[in-house]
Scaffold this motif. Structure first.
Motif, PDB file in Angstrom:
ATOM      1  N   VAL A 164       0.942  -0.966   0.027  1.00 12.46           N
ATOM      2  CA  VAL A 164      -0.015  -0.051  -0.029  1.00 12.46           C
ATOM      3  C   VAL A 164       0.854   1.194   0.166  1.00 12.46           C
ATOM      4  CG1 VAL A 164      -1.798   1.476   1.256  1.00 12.46           C
ATOM      5  CG2 VAL A 164      -1.956  -0.948   1.030  1.00 12.46           C
ATOM      6  N   ALA A 165       1.909   1.369   0.841  1.00 12.63           N
ATOM      7  CA  ALA A 165       2.706   2.431   0.957  1.00 12.63           C
ATOM      8  C   ALA A 165       3.449   2.664  -0.433  1.00 12.63           C
ATOM      9  CB  ALA A 165       3.731   2.258   2.294  1.00 12.63           C
ATOM     10  N   ALA A 166       3.764   1.543  -0.884  1.00 16.18           N
ATOM     11  CA  ALA A 166       4.658   1.849  -2.394  1.00 16.18           C
ATOM     12  C   ALA A 166       3.464   2.549  -3.365  1.00 16.18           C
ATOM     13  CB  ALA A 166       4.829   0.514  -2.719  1.00 16.18           C
ATOM     14  N   CYS A 167       2.430   2.464  -3.096  1.00 16.33           N
ATOM     15  CA  CYS A 167       1.427   3.201  -4.075  1.00 16.33           C
ATOM     16  C   CYS A 167       1.777   4.927  -4.341  1.00 16.33           C
ATOM     17  CB  CYS A 167      -0.139   3.157  -3.836  1.00 16.33           C
ATOM     18  SG  CYS A 167      -0.561   1.574  -3.920  1.00 16.33           S
ATOM     19  N   ALA A 168       2.586   5.197  -3.206  1.00 17.89           N
ATOM     20  CA  ALA A 168       2.712   6.599  -2.922  1.00 17.89           C
ATOM     21  C   ALA A 168       3.483   7.102  -4.154  1.00 17.89           C
ATOM     22  CB  ALA A 168       3.695   7.066  -2.006  1.00 17.89           C
ATOM     23  N   ALA A 169       4.443   6.292  -4.967  1.00 18.71           N
ATOM     24  CA  ALA A 169       5.114   6.537  -6.055  1.00 18.71           C
ATOM     25  C   ALA A 169       4.209   7.034  -7.353  1.00 18.71           C
ATOM     26  CB  ALA A 169       6.107   5.420  -6.538  1.00 18.71           C
ATOM     27  N   GLY A 170       3.084   6.632  -7.478  1.00 21.55           N
ATOM     28  CA  GLY A 170       2.099   7.106  -8.649  1.00 21.55           C
ATOM     29  C   GLY A 170       0.808   7.518  -8.273  1.00 21.55           C
ATOM     30  N   THR A 171       0.408   7.917  -6.930  1.00 17.08           N
ATOM     31  CA  THR A 171      -0.753   8.510  -6.770  1.00 17.08           C
ATOM     32  C   THR A 171      -0.271   9.466  -5.568  1.00 17.08           C
ATOM     33  OG1 THR A 171      -0.874   6.981  -4.693  1.00 17.08           O
ATOM     34  CG2 THR A 171      -1.562   6.073  -6.636  1.00 17.08           C
ATOM     35  N   ARG A 172      -1.607  10.108  -5.265  1.00 15.72           N
ATOM     36  CA  ARG A 172      -1.630  11.270  -4.216  1.00 15.72           C
ATOM     37  C   ARG A 172      -1.221  10.606  -2.837  1.00 15.72           C
ATOM     38  NH1 ARG A 172      -4.475  15.962  -5.839  1.00 15.72           N
ATOM     39  NH2 ARG A 172      -5.382  15.838  -7.867  1.00 15.72           N
ATOM     40  N   LEU A 173      -1.214   9.407  -2.713  1.00 16.32           N
ATOM     41  CA  LEU A 173      -0.874   9.094  -1.294  1.00 16.32           C
ATOM     42  C   LEU A 173       0.328   9.592  -0.364  1.00 16.32           C
ATOM     43  CD1 LEU A 173      -1.660   6.913   1.053  1.00 16.32           C
ATOM     44  CD2 LEU A 173      -0.214   5.356  -0.198  1.00 16.32           C
ATOM     45  N   ALA A 174      -0.001  10.038   0.636  1.00 18.85           N
ATOM     46  CA  ALA A 174       1.185  10.781   1.240  1.00 18.85           C
ATOM     47  C   ALA A 174       0.959  10.291   2.752  1.00 18.85           C
ATOM     48  CB  ALA A 174       1.179  12.029   1.037  1.00 18.85           C
ATOM     49  N   GLY A 175       0.083   9.337   3.098  1.00 22.00           N
ATOM     50  CA  GLY A 175       0.224   9.401   4.882  1.00 22.00           C
ATOM     51  C   GLY A 175      -0.633   8.511   5.350  1.00 22.00           C
ATOM     52  N   PHE A 176      -0.170   7.697   6.434  1.00 25.80           N
ATOM     53  CA  PHE A 176      -0.908   6.696   7.005  1.00 25.80           C
ATOM     54  C   PHE A 176      -1.489   7.410   8.390  1.00 25.80           C
ATOM     55  CE2 PHE A 176       1.338   2.428   5.566  1.00 25.80           C
ATOM     56  CZ  PHE A 176       0.715   2.571   4.274  1.00 25.80           C
ATOM     57  N   VAL A 177      -2.623   6.755   8.851  1.00 25.27           N
ATOM     58  CA  VAL A 177      -2.933   7.287  10.049  1.00 25.27           C
ATOM     59  C   VAL A 177      -3.566   6.225  10.695  1.00 25.27           C
ATOM     60  CG1 VAL A 177      -4.730   8.828  11.423  1.00 25.27           C
ATOM     61  CG2 VAL A 177      -3.589   9.587   9.435  1.00 25.27           C
ATOM     62  N   MET A 178      -3.095   5.687  12.067  1.00 27.10           N
ATOM     63  CA  MET A 178      -3.709   4.617  12.655  1.00 27.10           C
ATOM     64  C   MET A 178      -4.749   4.711  13.044  1.00 27.10           C
ATOM     65  SD  MET A 178      -0.816   2.774  11.815  1.00 27.10           S
ATOM     66  CE  MET A 178      -1.498   1.435  12.650  1.00 27.10           C
ATOM     67  N   GLY A 179      -5.677   3.596  12.970  1.00 25.88           N
ATOM     68  CA  GLY A 179      -6.973   3.473  13.519  1.00 25.88           C
ATOM     69  C   GLY A 179      -7.108   2.322  14.572  1.00 25.88           C
ATOM     70  N   THR A 180      -6.452   2.502  15.661  1.00 24.68           N
ATOM     71  CA  THR A 180      -6.307   1.493  16.725  1.00 24.68           C
ATOM     72  C   THR A 180      -7.601   1.160  17.400  1.00 24.68           C
ATOM     73  OG1 THR A 180      -5.641   3.193  18.249  1.00 24.68           O
ATOM     74  CG2 THR A 180      -4.063   1.663  17.263  1.00 24.68           C
TER      75      THR A 180
END
Length: 289
Positions: A137-153
């Motif tokens: 999922v994090a690797a998708c940052a290379a080709g998308t707008r993805l820029a952050g993870f927020v934990m939902g514990t």
């Protein structure tokens, strides 16, 4: 997408349906304001909350605070309209819930295709399905707008049927994996909320745990949590002084081109120089506020 280095020590959730909370947020000493359209808003209020969030983005007035809006998921009856409205509004980021894999990143990225270039995609890490797919999922940052993870514990605890205790023992492997995946691909990564806002001793211990894990900051549910959270995630005077010493030492002519040097009796490498520069940059950004 290159992420701007800025403090994200504290990120406060506020229901977008609460006009008083939105007005108050503009004056709080928080780094990130997250206007919530999801968990904090009742079904009958979601349409009005969406309109309020869009209006808040248009009105501005949040100063140096990063403005994020958490949308309802695309699979819900409100998700498509949320994403369409937020793409037009253009907050700093749109936070989306309960992703399970790379397919979700692609879907949300398409939904934000018309958004301004500065609008990033942040995602909640709160399902069992995504826990084993964090690096993909994090690797998708290379080709998308993805820029952050927020934990939902909280949601993760529900899915796992695990107990959410102060030690957070069942979730430690997921927290570690999320930080590693985020760092590997240049994402922001924020720790989950602490439900205890009356006992600030319990809260501070959890914040310090998040700092140890390497999170950029922590998501919050109450304004009383802001100051202790900022204090923990801010570089201390000793840390700043040591960072200045390292930078100054590597800048000496006799140390030019060296990968490791001795500073005050300690061996210091280029990786420590990078860390020192980051500490000073964050400290400078905090001081500028």
């Amino acid at each position: 997408m290159t992420e701007t280095l800025r403090p994200r020590r504290s990120a406060l959730y506020l229901p977008a349906s609460n006009a008083k909370a939105l007005a108050k947020a503009r004056g709080l000493p928080v780094d990130v304001v997250i206007l919530d359209l999801e968990d904090a808003v009742a079904p009958e209020a979601k349409v009005d909350a969406r309109a309020a969030a869009v209006a808040a983005v248009a009105e501005g007035g949040f100063g140096r605070r990063e403005l994020v809006v958490r949308a309802n998921g695309l699979a819900t009856e409100w998700g498509v309209d949320d994403l369409a409205a937020l793409a037009k509004a253009g907050p700093d980021a749109v936070l989306v819930p309960k992703i399970t894999g790379v397919e979700d990143i692609a879907a949300y990225d398409r939904a934000l295709a018309g958004a301004p270039a500065h609008t990033r995609l942040w995602v909640m890490i709160e399902t069992c399905a995504v826990a084993a797919r964090l690096d993909d999922v994090a690797a998708c940052a290379a080709g998308t707008r993805l820029a952050g993870f927020v934990m939902g514990t909280n949601d993760l605890a529900k899915e796992m049927r695990a107990r959410l205790t102060p030690a957070r023992t069942p979730f430690l492997p997921v927290l570690t994996a999320a930080v590693c995946a985020a760092r590997a691909h240049g994402l922001v990564v924020l720790d989950g909320v602490c439900n205890e806002f009356r006992d600030l001793g319990v809260f501070r211990a959890e914040v310090e745990q998040g700092l140890e894990f390497g999170f950029d900051g922590k998501t919050l549910i109450h304004p009383d949590q802001i100051d202790p959270c900022n204090a923990v995630f801010s570089p201390g005077m000793d840390e700043i002084a040591w960072a200045q010493t390292i930078v100054a030492a590597f800048a000496l002519p006799e140390n030019a081109g060296k990968g490791a040097i001795k500073v005050d009796g300690k061996m210091v490498e280029l990786l420590h120089l990078d860390q020192a520069r980051r500490v000073l940059a964050i400290a400078e950004a905090i001081a500028a506020d």
